[in-house]
Design a protein around this motif. Structure first.
Motif, PDB file in Angstrom:
ATOM      1  N   LEU A 132      17.027  45.800  17.006  1.00  0.00           N
ATOM      2  CA  LEU A 132      17.737  44.809  17.825  1.00  0.00           C
ATOM      3  C   LEU A 132      18.665  45.481  18.829  1.00  0.00           C
ATOM      4  O   LEU A 132      19.255  44.821  19.666  1.00  0.00           O
ATOM      5  CB  LEU A 132      18.564  43.869  16.937  1.00  0.00           C
ATOM      6  CG  LEU A 132      17.748  42.971  16.014  1.00  0.00           C
ATOM      7  CD1 LEU A 132      18.672  42.087  15.200  1.00  0.00           C
ATOM      8  CD2 LEU A 132      16.767  42.116  16.815  1.00  0.00           C
ATOM      9  N   GLN A 133      18.787  46.805  18.761  1.00  0.00           N
ATOM     10  CA  GLN A 133      19.758  47.466  19.638  1.00  0.00           C
ATOM     11  C   GLN A 133      19.539  47.166  21.118  1.00  0.00           C
ATOM     12  O   GLN A 133      20.499  46.977  21.861  1.00  0.00           O
ATOM     13  CB  GLN A 133      19.773  48.976  19.379  1.00  0.00           C
ATOM     14  CG  GLN A 133      21.126  49.559  19.748  1.00  0.00           C
ATOM     15  CD  GLN A 133      21.264  51.000  19.332  1.00  0.00           C
ATOM     16  OE1 GLN A 133      20.691  51.413  18.341  1.00  0.00           O
ATOM     17  NE2 GLN A 133      22.023  51.758  20.091  1.00  0.00           N
ATOM     18  N   PRO A 134      18.275  47.058  21.576  1.00  0.00           N
ATOM     19  CA  PRO A 134      18.095  46.722  23.004  1.00  0.00           C
ATOM     20  C   PRO A 134      18.666  45.356  23.379  1.00  0.00           C
ATOM     21  O   PRO A 134      18.824  45.071  24.556  1.00  0.00           O
ATOM     22  CB  PRO A 134      16.579  46.732  23.183  1.00  0.00           C
ATOM     23  CG  PRO A 134      16.058  47.587  22.081  1.00  0.00           C
ATOM     24  CD  PRO A 134      16.987  47.381  20.928  1.00  0.00           C
ATOM     25  N   LEU A 135      18.982  44.513  22.396  1.00  0.00           N
ATOM     26  CA  LEU A 135      19.543  43.196  22.721  1.00  0.00           C
ATOM     27  C   LEU A 135      21.069  43.218  22.841  1.00  0.00           C
ATOM     28  O   LEU A 135      21.664  42.237  23.249  1.00  0.00           O
ATOM     29  CB  LEU A 135      19.154  42.177  21.639  1.00  0.00           C
ATOM     30  CG  LEU A 135      17.766  41.552  21.733  1.00  0.00           C
ATOM     31  CD1 LEU A 135      17.525  40.619  20.553  1.00  0.00           C
ATOM     32  CD2 LEU A 135      17.589  40.783  23.036  1.00  0.00           C
ATOM     33  N   PHE A 136      21.698  44.328  22.468  1.00  0.00           N
ATOM     34  CA  PHE A 136      23.166  44.351  22.455  1.00  0.00           C
ATOM     35  C   PHE A 136      23.747  43.978  23.820  1.00  0.00           C
ATOM     36  O   PHE A 136      24.696  43.202  23.914  1.00  0.00           O
ATOM     37  CB  PHE A 136      23.702  45.737  22.057  1.00  0.00           C
ATOM     38  CG  PHE A 136      23.526  46.063  20.593  1.00  0.00           C
ATOM     39  CD1 PHE A 136      22.876  45.180  19.728  1.00  0.00           C
ATOM     40  CD2 PHE A 136      24.011  47.270  20.072  1.00  0.00           C
ATOM     41  CE1 PHE A 136      22.715  45.484  18.380  1.00  0.00           C
ATOM     42  CE2 PHE A 136      23.855  47.578  18.727  1.00  0.00           C
ATOM     43  CZ  PHE A 136      23.206  46.703  17.878  1.00  0.00           C
ATOM     44  N   ASP A 137      23.189  44.552  24.894  1.00  0.00           N
ATOM     45  CA  ASP A 137      23.809  44.249  26.197  1.00  0.00           C
ATOM     46  C   ASP A 137      23.595  42.790  26.595  1.00  0.00           C
ATOM     47  O   ASP A 137      24.436  42.195  27.258  1.00  0.00           O
ATOM     48  CB  ASP A 137      23.380  45.228  27.303  1.00  0.00           C
ATOM     49  CG  ASP A 137      21.904  45.520  27.280  1.00  0.00           C
ATOM     50  OD1 ASP A 137      21.174  44.772  26.608  1.00  0.00           O
ATOM     51  OD2 ASP A 137      21.472  46.489  27.926  1.00  0.00           O
TER      52      ASP A 137
END
Length: 792
Positions: free
Chosen positions: A475-480
């Motif tokens: 899910l890290q690519p969704l943080f921004d």
């Protein structure tokens, strides 16, 4: 004839077909009728009695027989549509042919040599009958689609007859106006027909066949030309005289559905609900027909914001896809209300479940509903503004936050996470959404989050914090995206609960750690987003905000951020630790991933679908807009649309990741995620740190702390205050006018349509449809190209 006999005869016919190497003449009715005339097989029987291996064998070894079988089956459907299916025998033949075609079509699509077959003309099948020249003949696909459309409005088969007389004076199928036979009251239709079990079943079978026709796109690799599904194009064109009543029927049947059943709890345990399969199939057909990328189409943008009545001919023509056109033209408030209430009711259904377990039927098609809601907002801006104008938008928000929280640890549901976040990003680009979030959150939806007293904004922040801190690695690519949403709403938040304020400060602390900042070239952007949130809250809502008090408590965090230094030896050590941590986490994910299987029917192994394309990164997904004094917005980056249109580069999947579970796995832009594992290519330098550290927007926060911290310390000593409510009272009366920098203009990052997202939505949608159609498993084990399928 008994059912067992008819199955046996059907099976014999299938065996004859596979063993005959000589072509069977199309005129040999005795042979072909065995497949549909005397049999009473269910669609499940057809799938069992016509094995995949045998369809492929006929395709390879006696292609002319397969071609004739398809042609004859379509011919029977056309005849049924022409005659109006008055006798039971005709109805049975139509259903048998549609089941057989549903079984065979995927095997036609998977073979490139066969793909054009349905778009070729068959000798003698003229548009007006057999006698005309073959130049006039319709392609088989067109005949099939028009027959399905006719059959979906066939009195006494799929709709109720308006005639009271006997069968002799049955309605002439060509004379009926199908707009009078819309399946359910709602948009543009006030009359709710008496529900009929048989009509619902027959509609469901025909919609299943229609969806199978549309699925050719699954067998082609992803292409940037997203409006090129010829089946959908033809079906949604002016050639289909039933386009308007069909669009309306599908939309109304979905939005009017009430799984509770007449409002009586546990009612579904007493009566089987034959409507749910129809509603699911209708939702799937609807979202596929609406798969249209307006960012690349040459027709005018569909925004529904033209003046005058929306159905006027004076309006610019919408896209040639009539379903998209009709959707974009809906404009009556009561229609919007009906749609919004319906979607909110169905999305909230899984939440209601938890109060009285099993009291209502639990629906499973929330992913299709989210795609439908996305399409509604994207194609009809009037609908979007209607949603944001009423606090009903919160009835959409809460279920989405519930799904996001629920799916955050399940790698198989990463597609659901993406669509939920995309919808919130779209909504957050409008001022009204931020304003609506100030409504107190009183309904207690069962979620594993800290107890708090506050607003819907607090709920959003707490759930996002949970996703970031305890979601899985991918899910890290969704943080921004998550932080962009918080930035977009932050200027409008009147107050934050202590719990939410602490969560934001905790995120700042986590994102400011050396190992996180230095584990990827883009991670420092997250710190910028958070500081922007704090600045917005301080500058626009200082008087009320509890955040200020928390910031006093957390002064050291901000000062550490301010004092961030680039100590290279320590930095290298941190990177090594980060690499180890990343590898350990990835191994753990892989081990756990193998355990994540969805509850599927026995014998059906849950596959995973994963697109070949990436979802675009935040800079491609949004364009900056500045909010002026009067609340209007001005776009700041005209060139962003151009860069967005180019989509994003395909992502690279590191070998430390595993795919598992039962849903779509978008390959997000993985640069940030894989950078920790490819540290070799990028080494942070002191110059790099200086390049962005000097731009950290700390001025407002530091000024606030310099002024307030001494005041708070002094008041605590002077008055012996220890109670936080007393301190809060003091802060609320304090004023910083003249002390803080002049408020900066509010900056919103608005969602920007582009072909990258259009492609992502198509892949996600077909992945969901592939996995949800397990009874019968229409596409299972066929050679799908749009996404990868991995057995768990």
């Amino acid at each position: 004839m008994g059912n067992a006999d008819s199955k046996l005869n059907f099976r014999k016919a299938v065996i004859q077909l596979t063993t005959k190497t000589q072509p069977v003449e199309a005129t040999d009715d005795a042979f072909w009728d065995q497949f549909w005339a005397d049999t009473a097989t269910s669609v499940q029987d057809v799938f069992a009695l016509v094995p995949a291996a045998e369809i492929r064998a006929v395709r390879e070894e006696s292609p002319s027989n397969l071609a004739t079988l398809c042609y004859k089956a379509v011919e029977k459907l056309v005849q049924g549509a022409e005659s109006g299916c008055h006798s039971d025998k005709e109805k049975q033949i139509v259903l048998n042919c549609s089941r057989l075609l549903t079984r065979i079509l995927p095997y036609i699509f998977e073979d490139p040599d066969w793909r054009g077959f349905f778009w070729s003309t068959v000798p003698g099948a003229g548009r007006g009958g057999g006698d005309e020249d073959d130049e006039n003949a319709r392609p088989l696909a067109e005949s099939l689609l028009l027959a399905i459309a006719d059959l979906l409005f066939c009195p006494e088969f799929t709709v109720q007859s308006h005639r009271k007389n006997n069968v002799d004076t049955a309605e002439d199928i060509h004379a009926i106006d199908s707009c009078e036979y819309i399946w359910e009251a709602g948009v543009g239709f006030a009359h709710s027909p008496q529900p009929s079990y048989n009509h619902d079943l027959n509609r469901t079978e025909l919609l299943k066949l229609l969806l199978t026709c549309f699925s050719e796109v699954m067998y082609l690799p992803p292409s940037s030309d997203s409006n090129s599904n010829p089946w959908v194009q033809f079906f949604c064109s002016t050639e289909n005289r039933h386009a308007l009543p069909l669009f309306t029927s599908l939309l109304n049947i979905v939005c009017a559905y009430d799984p509770v059943g007449y409002g009586i709890p546990y009612n579904h345990l007493l009566f089987s609900d034959y409507r749910e399969p129809l509603v699911e199939q209708a939702a799937q057909v609807l979202i596929v027909t609406l798969d249209y990328d307006t960012s690349t189409s040459s027709s005018p943008t569909v925004d529904g914001t033209t003046t005058g009545t929306v159905m006027d001919d004076a309006d610019p023509p919408g896209p040639d896809n009539l379903f998209v056109n009709y959707l974009s033209r809906i404009h009556r408030e009561e229609d919007f209300q009906f749609i919004l209430k319906g979607v909110a009711r169905l999305l909230s259904n899984p939440l209601v479940q938890t109060y009285l377990p099993n009291s209502t039927k639990k629906i499973q098609f929330h992913q299709e509903l989210l795609v439908l809601f996305w399409k509604l907002c994207d194609f009809n801006k009037k609908f979007l503004f209607f949603v944001l104008k009423s606090s009903d938008v919160l009835d959409i928000l809460v279920p989405i936050l519930f799904f996001l929280n629920d799916a955050r640890a399940d790698q198989s549901r990463v597609g659901l996470m993406h669509i939920g976040v995309f919808i919130l990003l779209l909504l957050s680009g409008e001022r009204n959404f931020g304003v609506r979030l100030n409504k107190p959150y009183s309904v207690r939806v069962p979620m594993d989050i800290p107890v708090f007293t506050g607003t819907h904004a607090d709920l959003l922040i707490i759930v996002f914090h949970k996703i970031i801190t305890s979601g899985h690695q991918r899910l890290q690519p969704l943080f921004d995206c998550l932080l962009t949403i918080i930035v977009n709403v932050s200027p409008y938040l009147k107050s934050l609960s202590m719990v939410a304020a602490n969560k934001l400060l905790h995120l700042l602390e986590a994102f400011s750690t050396t190992w996180f900042l230095f584990s990827s070239v883009q991670n420092h952007h997250l710190v910028f987003f958070l500081l922007e949130v704090f600045n917005n809250i301080i500058q626009y809502q200082f008087d009320d905000d509890v955040l200020v008090y928390s910031e006093n408590e957390e002064q050291h965090v901000l000062e550490e951020a301010h004092e961030l230094t680039a100590a290279i030896p320590e930095l290298q050590l941190n990177l090594e630790r980060a690499k180890e941590e990343y590898k350990r986490q990835a191994d753990k994910n892989r081990r756990e991933g193998l355990l994540l299987k969805g509850g599927q029917p026995s014998g059906f192994q849950a596959p995973v679908t994963q697109p070949h394309e990436t979802a675009p990164s935040i800079d491609k997904l949004t364009e900056k807009a500045q909010v002026s004094e009067d609340g209007t917005m001005r776009s700041l980056e005209p060139e962003s649309a151009q860069s967005a249109a180019q989509g994003s580069p395909p992502g690279v999947i590191s070998d430390t990741e595993s795919w598992s579970g039962e849903s779509l796995q978008p390959r997000q832009d993985r640069r940030r995620q894989s950078s920790a594992s490819s540290v070799g290519q990028w080494n942070p330098t002191p110059e790099w740190v200086v390049s962005w550290k000097s731009k950290l927007p700390l001025q407002t926060i530091m000024r606030l702390l310099q002024v307030l911290v001494p005041q708070v310390e002094k008041i605590c000593i002077d008055k012996g205050l220890t109670d936080e409510s007393e301190i809060l009272k003091f802060l609320q009366h304090g004023t910083l006018v003249g002390l803080l920098p002049v408020p900066h203009p509010i900056l919103i990052r608005k969602y920007q349509a582009n072909c990258g997202t259009a492609m992502w939505f198509r892949t996600y949608m077909w992945g969901v449809i592939y996995l949800r159609n397990v009874d019968p498993p229409i596409w299972y084990d066929t050679d799908v190209k749009l996404f990868e399928i991995q057995r768990v």
